[in-house]
Design a protein around this motif. Structure first.
Motif, PDB file in Angstrom:
ATOM      1  N   SER A   1     -10.766  -9.309 -12.195  1.00  0.00           N
ATOM      2  CA  SER A   1     -10.545  -8.157 -11.310  1.00  0.00           C
ATOM      3  C   SER A   1      -9.886  -7.001 -12.057  1.00  0.00           C
ATOM      4  O   SER A   1     -10.206  -5.835 -11.819  1.00  0.00           O
ATOM      5  N   GLY A   2      -8.992  -7.302 -12.979  1.00  0.00           N
ATOM      6  CA  GLY A   2      -8.367  -6.258 -13.794  1.00  0.00           C
ATOM      7  C   GLY A   2      -9.374  -5.580 -14.695  1.00  0.00           C
ATOM      8  O   GLY A   2      -9.369  -4.360 -14.856  1.00  0.00           O
ATOM      9  N   ARG A   3     -10.279  -6.381 -15.263  1.00  0.00           N
ATOM     10  CA  ARG A   3     -11.324  -5.837 -16.142  1.00  0.00           C
ATOM     11  C   ARG A   3     -12.277  -4.933 -15.364  1.00  0.00           C
ATOM     12  O   ARG A   3     -12.688  -3.886 -15.845  1.00  0.00           O
ATOM     13  N   GLU A   4     -12.618  -5.315 -14.139  1.00  0.00           N
ATOM     14  CA  GLU A   4     -13.515  -4.486 -13.318  1.00  0.00           C
ATOM     15  C   GLU A   4     -12.921  -3.106 -13.082  1.00  0.00           C
ATOM     16  O   GLU A   4     -13.615  -2.088 -13.215  1.00  0.00           O
ATOM     17  N   ILE A   5     -11.648  -3.070 -12.730  1.00  0.00           N
ATOM     18  CA  ILE A   5     -10.981  -1.778 -12.495  1.00  0.00           C
ATOM     19  C   ILE A   5     -10.898  -0.981 -13.789  1.00  0.00           C
ATOM     20  O   ILE A   5     -11.200   0.217 -13.818  1.00  0.00           O
ATOM     21  N   ALA A   6     -10.516  -1.646 -14.871  1.00  0.00           N
ATOM     22  CA  ALA A   6     -10.377  -0.968 -16.162  1.00  0.00           C
ATOM     23  C   ALA A   6     -11.702  -0.386 -16.617  1.00  0.00           C
ATOM     24  O   ALA A   6     -11.759   0.766 -17.083  1.00  0.00           O
ATOM     25  N   GLN A   7     -12.780  -1.145 -16.488  1.00  0.00           N
ATOM     26  CA  GLN A   7     -14.094  -0.656 -16.913  1.00  0.00           C
ATOM     27  C   GLN A   7     -14.558   0.523 -16.058  1.00  0.00           C
ATOM     28  O   GLN A   7     -15.155   1.462 -16.570  1.00  0.00           O
ATOM     29  N   LYS A   8     -14.251   0.459 -14.771  1.00  0.00           N
ATOM     30  CA  LYS A   8     -14.604   1.562 -13.876  1.00  0.00           C
ATOM     31  C   LYS A   8     -13.883   2.844 -14.309  1.00  0.00           C
ATOM     32  O   LYS A   8     -14.488   3.915 -14.405  1.00  0.00           O
ATOM     33  N   MET A   9     -12.594   2.738 -14.584  1.00  0.00           N
ATOM     34  CA  MET A   9     -11.817   3.911 -14.997  1.00  0.00           C
ATOM     35  C   MET A   9     -12.274   4.409 -16.359  1.00  0.00           C
ATOM     36  O   MET A   9     -12.399   5.619 -16.583  1.00  0.00           O
ATOM     37  N   TYR A  10     -12.562   3.483 -17.261  1.00  0.00           N
ATOM     38  CA  TYR A  10     -12.998   3.864 -18.607  1.00  0.00           C
ATOM     39  C   TYR A  10     -14.349   4.584 -18.555  1.00  0.00           C
ATOM     40  O   TYR A  10     -14.550   5.596 -19.231  1.00  0.00           O
ATOM     41  N   GLU A  11     -15.258   4.080 -17.735  1.00  0.00           N
ATOM     42  CA  GLU A  11     -16.552   4.741 -17.594  1.00  0.00           C
ATOM     43  C   GLU A  11     -16.365   6.155 -17.049  1.00  0.00           C
ATOM     44  O   GLU A  11     -16.948   7.116 -17.562  1.00  0.00           O
ATOM     45  N   ARG A  12     -15.564   6.287 -16.018  1.00  0.00           N
ATOM     46  CA  ARG A  12     -15.313   7.604 -15.443  1.00  0.00           C
ATOM     47  C   ARG A  12     -14.709   8.538 -16.487  1.00  0.00           C
ATOM     48  O   ARG A  12     -15.123   9.678 -16.640  1.00  0.00           O
ATOM     49  N   HIS A  13     -13.709   8.026 -17.198  1.00  0.00           N
ATOM     50  CA  HIS A  13     -12.996   8.836 -18.182  1.00  0.00           C
ATOM     51  C   HIS A  13     -13.926   9.312 -19.292  1.00  0.00           C
ATOM     52  O   HIS A  13     -13.952  10.499 -19.628  1.00  0.00           O
ATOM     53  N   THR A  14     -14.694   8.396 -19.859  1.00  0.00           N
ATOM     54  CA  THR A  14     -15.554   8.772 -20.980  1.00  0.00           C
ATOM     55  C   THR A  14     -16.684   9.695 -20.529  1.00  0.00           C
ATOM     56  O   THR A  14     -17.023  10.650 -21.233  1.00  0.00           O
ATOM     57  N   LEU A  15     -17.269   9.412 -19.378  1.00  0.00           N
ATOM     58  CA  LEU A  15     -18.361  10.242 -18.889  1.00  0.00           C
ATOM     59  C   LEU A  15     -17.883  11.663 -18.585  1.00  0.00           C
ATOM     60  O   LEU A  15     -18.483  12.648 -19.032  1.00  0.00           O
ATOM     61  N   ILE A  16     -16.787  11.772 -17.854  1.00  0.00           N
ATOM     62  CA  ILE A  16     -16.287  13.094 -17.456  1.00  0.00           C
ATOM     63  C   ILE A  16     -15.764  13.875 -18.656  1.00  0.00           C
ATOM     64  O   ILE A  16     -16.063  15.063 -18.811  1.00  0.00           O
ATOM     65  N   SER A  17     -15.001  13.226 -19.532  1.00  0.00           N
ATOM     66  CA  SER A  17     -14.479  13.957 -20.698  1.00  0.00           C
ATOM     67  C   SER A  17     -15.615  14.403 -21.617  1.00  0.00           C
ATOM     68  O   SER A  17     -15.611  15.532 -22.126  1.00  0.00           O
ATOM     69  N   GLY A  18     -16.617  13.545 -21.821  1.00  0.00           N
ATOM     70  CA  GLY A  18     -17.763  13.924 -22.641  1.00  0.00           C
ATOM     71  C   GLY A  18     -18.532  15.087 -22.050  1.00  0.00           C
ATOM     72  O   GLY A  18     -18.973  16.004 -22.759  1.00  0.00           O
ATOM     73  N   TRP A  19     -18.692  15.068 -20.742  1.00  0.00           N
ATOM     74  CA  TRP A  19     -19.395  16.145 -20.035  1.00  0.00           C
ATOM     75  C   TRP A  19     -18.643  17.463 -20.178  1.00  0.00           C
ATOM     76  O   TRP A  19     -19.236  18.502 -20.480  1.00  0.00           O
ATOM     77  N   LEU A  20     -17.324  17.406 -19.982  1.00  0.00           N
ATOM     78  CA  LEU A  20     -16.524  18.622 -20.108  1.00  0.00           C
ATOM     79  C   LEU A  20     -16.601  19.188 -21.525  1.00  0.00           C
ATOM     80  O   LEU A  20     -16.717  20.405 -21.713  1.00  0.00           O
ATOM     81  N   MET A  21     -16.554  18.305 -22.528  1.00  0.00           N
ATOM     82  CA  MET A  21     -16.667  18.786 -23.911  1.00  0.00           C
ATOM     83  C   MET A  21     -18.042  19.388 -24.161  1.00  0.00           C
ATOM     84  O   MET A  21     -18.160  20.408 -24.846  1.00  0.00           O
ATOM     85  N   ALA A  22     -19.100  18.790 -23.589  1.00  0.00           N
ATOM     86  CA  ALA A  22     -20.449  19.342 -23.737  1.00  0.00           C
ATOM     87  C   ALA A  22     -20.551  20.727 -23.093  1.00  0.00           C
ATOM     88  O   ALA A  22     -21.357  21.556 -23.521  1.00  0.00           O
ATOM     89  N   LEU A  23     -19.717  20.961 -22.097  1.00  0.00           N
ATOM     90  CA  LEU A  23     -19.702  22.269 -21.429  1.00  0.00           C
ATOM     91  C   LEU A  23     -18.852  23.289 -22.184  1.00  0.00           C
ATOM     92  O   LEU A  23     -18.757  24.443 -21.772  1.00  0.00           O
TER      93      LEU A  23
END
Length: 129
Positions: free
Chosen positions: A66-88
């Protein structure tokens, strides 16, 4: 299950640290987050009691399923959003900082829509800066 932003940050940090393959201890988390060891110890006790982590006799910390599920969800959000912002065109430090704030408060629906948009944007060829 709803978790608090601080718990999500700790779990995400444990996930990122675990990618090195080295055992994780509270001091590693404290150093990564620039928190005091006592603050991290209190947080680890709470995460352990909530079933998100396991701490062995040597003090090594691992995520439960359950801890891994939450961590992976946050990590996916973080990497996707930060990468998108940098691309912008947002500088890395600002993008990472803003993504950290956004990843916790965004609904599943909004994140899914942003993720679909980014994937489509990447598929058709994002404009280069």
């Amino acid at each position: 299950m709803k978790t608090h932003e601080s718990a999500e940050n700790y779990l995400e940090t444990i996930l990122v640290l675990s990618q090195s393959g080295n055992p994780i201890r509270a001091i590693n988390i404290a150093n990564a987050l620039d928190y005091t060891k006592p603050s991290v110890s209190v947080a680890m006790k709470k995460l352990r009691s909530e079933g998100y982590i396991v701490v062995d006799g040597s003090g090594h910390i691992t995520l439960t399923e359950s801890g891994r599920e939450i961590a992976q969800k946050m990590y996916e959000r973080h990497t996707l959003i930060s990468g998108w912002l940098m691309a912008l065109g947002v500088d890395r430090a600002t993008a990472v900082h803003d993504a950290c704030k956004m990843e916790h408060d965004m609904s599943e629906q909004s994140f899914a829509a942003i993720k679909r948009h980014i994937e489509e944007w990447q598929r058709v060829g994002a404009p280069s800066s």
